[in-house]
Design a protein around this motif. Structure first.
Motif, short mmCIF file in Angstrom:
data_model
loop_
_atom_site.label_atom_id
_atom_site.label_comp_id
_atom_site.label_asym_id
_atom_site.label_seq_id
_atom_site.Cartn_x
_atom_site.Cartn_y
_atom_site.Cartn_z
N ALA A 48 0.82 -1.21 0.00
CA ALA A 48 0.00 0.00 0.00
C ALA A 48 0.86 1.26 0.00
N GLU A 52 1.13 4.12 -2.90
CA GLU A 52 0.82 5.52 -2.56
C GLU A 52 1.97 6.44 -2.96
N ASP A 74 -18.01 -6.05 -5.02
CA ASP A 74 -17.47 -6.93 -3.97
C ASP A 74 -18.44 -8.09 -3.74
N ARG A 80 -17.31 -1.51 -6.54
CA ARG A 80 -16.06 -1.09 -5.91
C ARG A 80 -15.83 0.41 -6.09
N GLN A 83 -16.96 2.66 -3.30
CA GLN A 83 -16.34 2.52 -1.98
C GLN A 83 -15.16 3.48 -1.85
N GLU A 84 -15.14 4.24 -0.78
CA GLU A 84 -14.11 5.27 -0.62
C GLU A 84 -12.70 4.70 -0.52
N ASN A 85 -12.57 3.45 -0.09
CA ASN A 85 -11.24 2.85 0.03
C ASN A 85 -10.83 2.08 -1.23
N ASP A 86 -11.61 2.17 -2.29
CA ASP A 86 -11.26 1.50 -3.55
C ASP A 86 -10.03 2.15 -4.15
N TRP A 87 -9.01 1.34 -4.47
CA TRP A 87 -7.74 1.89 -4.93
C TRP A 87 -7.89 2.63 -6.26
N ARG A 89 -10.48 4.19 -7.45
CA ARG A 89 -11.12 5.48 -7.16
C ARG A 89 -10.14 6.45 -6.52
N ARG A 90 -9.35 5.96 -5.55
CA ARG A 90 -8.38 6.83 -4.87
C ARG A 90 -7.31 7.34 -5.83
N THR A 94 -6.76 11.28 -6.51
CA THR A 94 -5.44 11.90 -6.29
C THR A 94 -4.98 12.64 -7.54
#
Length: 293
Positions: A48, A52, A74, A80, A83-87, A89-90, A94
């Protein structure tokens, strides 16, 4: 060194295509230029944190989108992407919030999803110009992406290409030379699939005692920018074919001449095939204006 290009993708949607894209970028631009999780993270590292860090240091984020990119869920049936913790999406969030270049790449016939089907935080993705990579035309379509990346990435980070002799008038020829096309076969092509083309003969500029035989056609566009845009669109295909047109742009008109220089400027099957490719691209080009004045 932090890689300037970051590839974002969903493994269940487009792992093979993302890997192929990664390999194409390495081959053409250099090994230290692009990050992809399965290829760039060493065993034993904190996955992770490594991901990042690579995302934060990148300049360009390529989002690979296949047919199931939006629908993947899921075990509870929740998408997915919601979901806020979906990579994925993140990664997009970013890129958008930090002002990075964002390139959506569509594979396997996928379409860019409608903005209202995405979380609010990443809806701006749909405002980015997407590039479609067709599997059957991968070598051609990938050139469009590579050209954009060359513009965006610091030239010092790119793989050095062999120097070109400034005095070299023509590109390096393929190892095998074609034969000049027979006159009867050329006439058949000009009366059928290449009916908008004609054969022209003119003195060779660097040696007026010789002549060159060429296929000729004019393409008309809605604007000057459309004419230039068409040239940019078909140029990668010409480069892949190792066959290049002689062309001149006059406002909305593009005059194209095709000949095979390494067989003394006669017409060959290479010219026939390139003419068909240009005609096909023109028929699909939104800026084309086929109505003659």
């Amino acid at each position: 060194m932090a890689e300037p290009i970051f590839i974002s993708y969903r493994r269940a949607d487009s792992a093979a295509e993302a890997g192929r894209l990664h390999s194409s970028i390495i081959k053409n631009l250099g090994e230290e230029i692009v990050f992809m999780d399965t290829s760039s993270i060493d065993l034993g590292t904190q996955w992770a944190q490594e991901l990042e860090d690579a995302l934060q240091f990148s300049q360009i984020v390529i989002v690979v989108i296949g047919p199931d990119w939006l629908r993947i869920s899921d075990e509870w049936g929740m998408r997915r992407i919601d979901q806020e913790n979906d990579w994925v999406r993140r990664e997009i969030e970013t890129a958008l919030t930090s002002g990075k270049k964002l390139f959506p790449v569509l594979v396997k016939g996928a379409k860019l999803p409608p903005a209202d089907k995405l979380p609010t935080s990443i809806r701006e993705l749909t405002q980015r110009q997407a590039v479609d990579i067709r599997d059957a035309y991968w070598d051609h379509d990938i050139q469009l992406i590579l050209q954009q990346l060359r513009v965006e990435v610091n030239p010092k980070q790119l793989k050095t290409n062999p120097a070109v002799d400034d005095n070299q008038l023509y590109p390096t020829a393929p190892p095998e030379k074609p034969d000049p096309i027979q006159e009867d076969k050329l006439n058949v092509a000009l009366s059928a699939s290449l009916s908008n083309w004609k054969k022209v003969v003119s003195p060779l500029p660097e040696n007026p005692d010789k002549v060159r035989t060429e296929l000729f056609r004019s393409y008309r566009f809605k604007s000057f920018l459309d004419a230039i845009g068409f040239m940019n669109q078909v140029a990668p295909g010409c480069e892949i074919a190792l066959h290049h047109p002689r062309w001149e742009n006059i406002w909305r008109t593009l005059n194209v001449y095709l000949t095979t220089w390494d067989i003394d400027h006669y017409i060959s099957d290479r010219d026939i095939q390139l003419a068909k490719y240009l005609d096909y691209a023109y028929a699909k080009f939104s800026g084309a204006d086929p109505v003659q004045p």
